[in-house]
Enzyme design. Structure first.
Site, PDB file in Angstrom:
ATOM      1  N   GLY A  97       0.780  -1.229   0.000  1.00 19.69           N
ATOM      2  CA  GLY A  97       0.000   0.000   0.000  1.00 19.69           C
ATOM      3  C   GLY A  97       0.812   1.281   0.000  1.00 19.69           C
ATOM      4  N   TYR A 133      -2.349   1.389 -11.895  1.00 22.64           N
ATOM      5  CA  TYR A 133      -3.005   2.628 -12.303  1.00 22.64           C
ATOM      6  C   TYR A 133      -4.455   2.394 -12.720  1.00 22.64           C
ATOM      7  CZ  TYR A 133       1.651   4.718 -12.285  1.00 22.64           C
ATOM      8  OH  TYR A 133       2.898   5.168 -11.917  1.00 22.64           O
TER       9      TYR A 133
END
Length: 153
Positions: A97, A133
């Site tokens: 993360g 993305y």
């Protein structure tokens, strides 16, 4: 994740940032910046009117990643665009993360600074980044990227 902080690169943290930048060059199969480029980069980051901004992510105090960005302008939106030049997390810290935290930091900076959008590019072979993305909502544009190298200017 709570032990991850993001701070702007300063003269004191520039060497940590530069080491991470060299790691990004290795990951992208590029030649790292030479001594002259390092000097220019340091000046351009730390000048009273910086050409770009750099932020370093630290986990338990150790540098693990960074993001760099600058601003361009959209004449159609009549607003600035945050252009994310580089975002990188060391391989041993990926999947936890930290990349998303860096990306969200940049996204928030775009909002706070009144940008109409945020743009970035990704190498066509970099499938892990493409998936990242697209997972966070990025849209692939139908534009070709062109460049004139220094000797063509």
């Amino acid at each position: 994740m709570s032990e991850c902080s993001i701070e702007q690169v300063t003269s004191e943290s520039f060497s940590d940032f530069f080491k991470l930048l060299c790691e990004l060059a290795r990951y992208e199969h590029l030649t790292p910046p030479d001594v002259d480029a390092e000097s220019r980069l340091k000046h351009d980051l730390l000048d009273s009117h910086p050409r770009l901004e750099a932020y370093i992510a630290r986990y338990q105090g150790s540098p693990i990643g960074f993001a760099t960005f600058f601003f361009s302008y959209s004449t159609f939106l009549a607003k600035p665009t945050l252009f994310l030049e580089d975002i990188f997390v060391l391989e041993s810290y990926r999947g936890n993360g930290y990349g998303k935290k860096l990306f969200d930091f940049c996204r928030n900076e775009a909002k706070v600074r009144g940008c109409g959008r945020m743009d970035w590019m990704v190498l066509t072979w970099n499938e892990p980044s493409i998936q990242f993305y697209e997972k966070i909502g990025g849209s692939r544009l139908g534009w070709y990227t062109y460049r004139l190298s220094q000797d063509q200017l």
